[in-house]
Motif scaffolding. Structure first.
Motif, PDB file in Angstrom:
ATOM      1  N   MET A   1       0.851  -1.200   0.000  1.00 37.00           N
ATOM      2  CA  MET A   1       0.000   0.000   0.000  1.00 37.00           C
ATOM      3  C   MET A   1       0.883   1.246   0.000  1.00 37.00           C
ATOM      4  SD  MET A   1      -3.052   0.964   2.650  1.00 37.00           S
ATOM      5  CE  MET A   1      -4.054   2.402   2.385  1.00 37.00           C
ATOM      6  N   ALA A   2       0.562   2.208  -0.834  1.00 34.26           N
ATOM      7  CA  ALA A   2       1.395   3.404  -0.964  1.00 34.26           C
ATOM      8  C   ALA A   2       1.294   4.260   0.281  1.00 34.26           C
ATOM      9  CB  ALA A   2       0.967   4.210  -2.186  1.00 34.26           C
ATOM     10  N   SER A   3       2.424   4.860   0.671  1.00 37.07           N
ATOM     11  CA  SER A   3       2.441   5.748   1.826  1.00 37.07           C
ATOM     12  C   SER A   3       1.793   7.073   1.469  1.00 37.07           C
ATOM     13  CB  SER A   3       3.882   5.986   2.276  1.00 37.07           C
ATOM     14  OG  SER A   3       4.592   6.687   1.282  1.00 37.07           O
ATOM     15  N   GLY A   4       1.537   7.895   2.529  1.00 38.24           N
ATOM     16  CA  GLY A   4       0.940   9.202   2.289  1.00 38.24           C
ATOM     17  C   GLY A   4       1.822  10.081   1.440  1.00 38.24           C
ATOM     18  N   GLU A   5       3.152   9.977   1.672  1.00 34.55           N
ATOM     19  CA  GLU A   5       4.081  10.804   0.892  1.00 34.55           C
ATOM     20  C   GLU A   5       4.073  10.396  -0.573  1.00 34.55           C
ATOM     21  OE1 GLU A   5       8.860  11.799   0.808  1.00 34.55           O
ATOM     22  OE2 GLU A   5       7.919  11.034   2.625  1.00 34.55           O
ATOM     23  N   GLU A   6       4.038   9.070  -0.837  1.00 34.75           N
ATOM     24  CA  GLU A   6       4.012   8.599  -2.218  1.00 34.75           C
ATOM     25  C   GLU A   6       2.728   9.040  -2.911  1.00 34.75           C
ATOM     26  OE1 GLU A   6       4.470   4.471  -1.561  1.00 34.75           O
ATOM     27  OE2 GLU A   6       6.663   4.496  -1.712  1.00 34.75           O
ATOM     28  N   LYS A   7       1.615   8.977  -2.178  1.00 31.82           N
ATOM     29  CA  LYS A   7       0.351   9.421  -2.760  1.00 31.82           C
ATOM     30  C   LYS A   7       0.391  10.912  -3.064  1.00 31.82           C
ATOM     31  CE  LYS A   7      -2.633   5.924  -0.636  1.00 31.82           C
ATOM     32  NZ  LYS A   7      -3.758   5.689   0.303  1.00 31.82           N
ATOM     33  N   SER A   8       1.027  11.670  -2.169  1.00 31.46           N
ATOM     34  CA  SER A   8       1.131  13.112  -2.390  1.00 31.46           C
ATOM     35  C   SER A   8       1.941  13.416  -3.638  1.00 31.46           C
ATOM     36  CB  SER A   8       1.767  13.777  -1.166  1.00 31.46           C
ATOM     37  OG  SER A   8       1.954  15.148  -1.384  1.00 31.46           O
ATOM     38  N   GLN A   9       3.066  12.683  -3.811  1.00 32.62           N
ATOM     39  CA  GLN A   9       3.889  12.893  -4.995  1.00 32.62           C
ATOM     40  C   GLN A   9       3.129  12.497  -6.259  1.00 32.62           C
ATOM     41  OE1 GLN A   9       6.311  15.039  -3.871  1.00 32.62           O
ATOM     42  NE2 GLN A   9       7.466  14.050  -5.477  1.00 32.62           N
ATOM     43  N   GLU A  10       2.399  11.382  -6.172  1.00 28.92           N
ATOM     44  CA  GLU A  10       1.629  10.935  -7.330  1.00 28.92           C
ATOM     45  C   GLU A  10       0.567  11.958  -7.701  1.00 28.92           C
ATOM     46  OE1 GLU A  10      -1.185   7.143  -8.676  1.00 28.92           O
ATOM     47  OE2 GLU A  10      -0.045   7.092  -6.797  1.00 28.92           O
ATOM     48  N   SER A  11      -0.117  12.489  -6.689  1.00 26.84           N
ATOM     49  CA  SER A  11      -1.139  13.495  -6.963  1.00 26.84           C
ATOM     50  C   SER A  11      -0.523  14.765  -7.534  1.00 26.84           C
ATOM     51  CB  SER A  11      -1.914  13.818  -5.685  1.00 26.84           C
ATOM     52  OG  SER A  11      -1.065  14.394  -4.709  1.00 26.84           O
ATOM     53  N   SER A  12       0.709  15.089  -7.109  1.00 29.10           N
ATOM     54  CA  SER A  12       1.386  16.267  -7.641  1.00 29.10           C
ATOM     55  C   SER A  12       1.714  16.088  -9.115  1.00 29.10           C
ATOM     56  CB  SER A  12       2.665  16.541  -6.845  1.00 29.10           C
ATOM     57  OG  SER A  12       2.371  16.830  -5.501  1.00 29.10           O
ATOM     58  N   VAL A  13       2.184  14.895  -9.476  1.00 25.31           N
ATOM     59  CA  VAL A  13       2.490  14.613 -10.882  1.00 25.31           C
ATOM     60  C   VAL A  13       1.218  14.690 -11.717  1.00 25.31           C
ATOM     61  CG1 VAL A  13       3.316  12.856 -12.486  1.00 25.31           C
ATOM     62  CG2 VAL A  13       4.503  13.215 -10.316  1.00 25.31           C
ATOM     63  N   VAL A  14       0.135  14.151 -11.176  1.00 27.84           N
ATOM     64  CA  VAL A  14      -1.149  14.227 -11.878  1.00 27.84           C
ATOM     65  C   VAL A  14      -1.572  15.682 -12.051  1.00 27.84           C
ATOM     66  CG1 VAL A  14      -3.606  13.688 -11.709  1.00 27.84           C
ATOM     67  CG2 VAL A  14      -1.908  11.955 -11.113  1.00 27.84           C
ATOM     68  N   ALA A  15      -1.329  16.497 -11.018  1.00 19.40           N
ATOM     69  CA  ALA A  15      -1.684  17.914 -11.096  1.00 19.40           C
ATOM     70  C   ALA A  15      -0.891  18.622 -12.189  1.00 19.40           C
ATOM     71  CB  ALA A  15      -1.438  18.589  -9.747  1.00 19.40           C
ATOM     72  N   VAL A  16       0.395  18.269 -12.326  1.00 16.72           N
ATOM     73  CA  VAL A  16       1.221  18.866 -13.380  1.00 16.72           C
ATOM     74  C   VAL A  16       0.692  18.471 -14.755  1.00 16.72           C
ATOM     75  CG1 VAL A  16       3.509  18.882 -14.427  1.00 16.72           C
ATOM     76  CG2 VAL A  16       3.280  19.007 -11.947  1.00 16.72           C
ATOM     77  N   ILE A 461      -2.030  10.673  13.058  1.00 16.25           N
ATOM     78  CA  ILE A 461      -2.523  12.029  13.341  1.00 16.25           C
ATOM     79  C   ILE A 461      -2.330  12.925  12.126  1.00 16.25           C
ATOM     80  CG2 ILE A 461      -2.125  14.094  14.752  1.00 16.25           C
ATOM     81  CD1 ILE A 461      -1.264  12.132  17.019  1.00 16.25           C
ATOM     82  N   TYR A 462      -1.129  12.879  11.533  1.00 20.21           N
ATOM     83  CA  TYR A 462      -0.858  13.704  10.356  1.00 20.21           C
ATOM     84  C   TYR A 462      -1.818  13.356   9.217  1.00 20.21           C
ATOM     85  CZ  TYR A 462       3.591  15.011  12.576  1.00 20.21           C
ATOM     86  OH  TYR A 462       4.553  15.493  13.419  1.00 20.21           O
ATOM     87  N   LYS A 463      -2.069  12.065   9.058  1.00 15.41           N
ATOM     88  CA  LYS A 463      -2.957  11.625   7.979  1.00 15.41           C
ATOM     89  C   LYS A 463      -4.374  12.138   8.202  1.00 15.41           C
ATOM     90  CE  LYS A 463      -4.490   7.466   5.530  1.00 15.41           C
ATOM     91  NZ  LYS A 463      -4.385   5.983   5.448  1.00 15.41           N
ATOM     92  N   LYS A 464      -4.866  12.028   9.436  1.00 10.97           N
ATOM     93  CA  LYS A 464      -6.226  12.486   9.729  1.00 10.97           C
ATOM     94  C   LYS A 464      -6.348  14.002   9.613  1.00 10.97           C
ATOM     95  CE  LYS A 464      -7.435   8.617  12.792  1.00 10.97           C
ATOM     96  NZ  LYS A 464      -7.826   8.198  14.162  1.00 10.97           N
ATOM     97  N   ALA A 465      -5.270  14.712   9.965  1.00 16.35           N
ATOM     98  CA  ALA A 465      -5.300  16.178   9.891  1.00 16.35           C
ATOM     99  C   ALA A 465      -4.959  16.686   8.497  1.00 16.35           C
ATOM    100  CB  ALA A 465      -4.330  16.772  10.912  1.00 16.35           C
ATOM    101  N   GLY A 466      -4.485  15.785   7.628  1.00 16.03           N
ATOM    102  CA  GLY A 466      -4.118  16.198   6.273  1.00 16.03           C
ATOM    103  C   GLY A 466      -2.870  17.049   6.224  1.00 16.03           C
ATOM    104  N   VAL A 467      -1.903  16.766   7.112  1.00 21.13           N
ATOM    105  CA  VAL A 467      -0.668  17.547   7.177  1.00 21.13           C
ATOM    106  C   VAL A 467       0.514  16.595   7.086  1.00 21.13           C
ATOM    107  CG1 VAL A 467      -1.757  19.345   8.565  1.00 21.13           C
ATOM    108  CG2 VAL A 467      -0.590  17.451   9.707  1.00 21.13           C
ATOM    109  N   SER A 468       1.728  17.186   7.053  1.00 13.84           N
ATOM    110  CA  SER A 468       2.929  16.355   6.940  1.00 13.84           C
ATOM    111  C   SER A 468       4.011  16.744   7.935  1.00 13.84           C
ATOM    112  CB  SER A 468       3.495  16.440   5.513  1.00 13.84           C
ATOM    113  OG  SER A 468       3.811  17.780   5.188  1.00 13.84           O
ATOM    114  N   SER A 469       3.728  17.673   8.854  1.00 12.13           N
ATOM    115  CA  SER A 469       4.743  18.093   9.815  1.00 12.13           C
ATOM    116  C   SER A 469       4.074  18.631  11.072  1.00 12.13           C
ATOM    117  CB  SER A 469       5.646  19.174   9.212  1.00 12.13           C
ATOM    118  OG  SER A 469       4.912  20.363   9.001  1.00 12.13           O
TER     119      SER A 469
END
Length: 484
Positions: A1-16, A461-469
């Motif tokens: 299963m992809a991590s949150g960071e990998e999903k974020s990068q994938e969504s960024s590429v899709v956005a580009v 917690i980060y995942k539920k809050a939609g944050v990364s730090s």
């Protein structure tokens, strides 16, 4: 299963990809612009003609001087009229299109006739005028695509422009001039058509994260001046004795350096959400520029390597200035986008002009070594000062959030966090300690669990809050606290 960071990068590429698909006119026009830009500055056939007359440096200096004057004027106009957007006016496109078309034929005339070198100087002035207007409009239009994806878009456009420029070198010179003139018209038409469309996505809204924007406009201006000056010195060093061979070498080193810069922009895009503006400068710009300066000061590797490496850092920062201007002009800033773009590029070109005006005999070990130290120390000082100010600023919201006197107020906050974010009781305990910047090990000791368990809770917690730090978590909890 992809991590949150990998999903974020994938969504960024899709956005580009989606942004490119939604704005083909802007992207294609920008590729044409970069091909035009390189043809104006580094076409070897033009450069050889002017170097034979002993005025190659003057042609370049005139072009840069024209950009300084025009960008300075646009900066003053934007300051007086903060609501002015140059991209919204049709006359803007007519001006830069006409200037670029005329500049090609005027600078190309001496190549064909061997006479009328003065026409080439006039063409250099028009080149500077047209390029200055394009620079501002380019920044205004790309900001509509969203700050977060700009570096990746710039990288694609630069690489496409370099490929087109190299292809144009293979055709006869007259055809080269005609095609570049046509590209100038296409650039103006495509940019104008895009400016009239609704093909904008993320825009500027919601992109200004105080934890990431650790630089002010004035600080970026300082970096722009230093980077431009360093590039000017490197270019002066590389252009000494511009015979046919050195012209070709300089051209290819510029192209290679710009490719390096484009690759660095992909890095800025990949890590931009986790790094501040000054951290991006330290990681992607400073190493290239300072290494180029160091090689020049050592004078041990000829001109090709220093020019390519130094140009890579400069090209990366040159593109990042549009990105920085968009971020610094996001909602909540006192500076408008047009002003920020004009000011940053004016500063960069001014530094570059000063660099190329340094007498050739001073482009030596002492001057370049001094510039190397000045650049490195200045950027490090800005970064360390920003970090110190940032740490101080973080204490205030933390104290405001955690040190509210009434106990029932804190209980209401905890209930709000649980209901809004869906935190479990244990996750709530961890969250309270995270925002107090307690290290994982100490959290584990206080809660009598392992450090890995704490990290697992933190990820949830980060995942539920939609944050990364932690800083972003603090922002989210602050926003919820204000609703109490």
């Amino acid at each position: 299963m992809a991590s949150g960071e990998e999903k974020s990068q994938e969504s960024s590429v899709v956005a580009v990809a989606a942004a490119v698909q939604n704005a083909p006119l802007l992207v294609l026009g920008s590729i044409a612009w970069w091909a035009i830009h390189y043809s104006l500055l580094w076409d070897a056939r033009i450069a050889e003609t002017y170097s034979a007359e002993g005025i190659h440096d003057i042609r370049f200096i005139v072009t840069v001087a024209a950009t300084v004057v025009v960008l300075g004027s646009l900066t003053l106009i934007s300051r007086r009229h903060p609501t002015l957007v140059y991209a919204n006016h049709a006359i803007t496109y007519a001006v830069f299109g006409a200037c670029l078309v005329a500049s090609f034929f005027l600078m190309g005339a001496p190549v064909l006739t061997g006479e009328n070198i003065t026409l080439g100087i006039v063409g250099a002035v028009l080149s500077g005028v047209g390029s200055s207007v394009v620079i501002v409009v380019y920044g205004e239009l790309h900001a509509r695509m969203g700050c977060s994806i700009e570096p990746a878009i710039f990288a694609v456009e630069v690489l496409g422009g370099i490929a087109m420029y190299l292809a144009l070198l293979l055709i006869p010179f007259v055809a080269h001039l005609v095609i570049n003139a046509l590209l100038s018209v296409i650039l103006a038409v495509f940019f104008f058509r895009y400016s009239q469309s609704d093909s904008s996505s993320e825009g500027l809204a919601g992109l200004r994260n105080a934890r990431r924007v650790d630089a002010t406009v004035n600080q970026v201006v300082g970096v722009a001046v230093l980077t431009g000056f360093a590039y000017g010195l490197i270019r002066l060093y590389a252009s000494n004795g511009m015979d046919e061979t050195s012209v070709q070498f300089s051209m290819y080193s510029e192209c290679l350096g710009s490719c390096f810069g484009a690759l660095l922009l992909f890095g800025v895009f990949a890590f931009g959400r986790r790094q501040s503006l000054l951290e991006q400068c330290l990681l992607f710009v400073v190493p290239m520029v300072t290494t180029g300066m160091l090689f020049v000061s050592l004078q041990a590797m000829g001109t090709f390597a220093p020019t390519a490496i130094g140009t890579g850092g400069f090209a990366c920062f040159f593109n990042m200035m549009w990105y920085f201007a968009a971020v610094l002009a996001s909602p909540g800033s006192k500076h408008c986008l047009s002003f920020s773009v004009s000011l940053l590029f004016f500063s960069s070109q001014l530094g570059q002009l000063v660099g190329v005006l340094v007498p050739a005999q001073f482009a030596n070990l002492f001057s370049t070594g001094l510039m190397y130290l000045l650049f490195l120390v200045t950027i490090l000082f800005m970064y360390l000062r920003a970090r110190a100010n940032q740490d101080s600023a973080l204490e205030a919201p933390k104290n405001e959030l955690m040190n509210r006197s009434p106990d029932h107020d804190l209980e209401m906050q905890k209930e709000r966090w649980q209901s809004e974010l869906g935190l479990s009781p244990r996750e709530l305990e961890v969250a309270l300690l995270l925002v107090q910047r307690v290290p994982y090990r100490q959290i584990a000791e206080q809660l009598y669990v392992s450090e890995n368990t704490v990290k697992t809770h933190a990820r949830n917690i980060y995942k539920k809050a939609g944050v990364s730090s932690r800083e972003e978590l603090l922002d989210t909890l602050e926003a919820l606290a204000k609703k109490v």
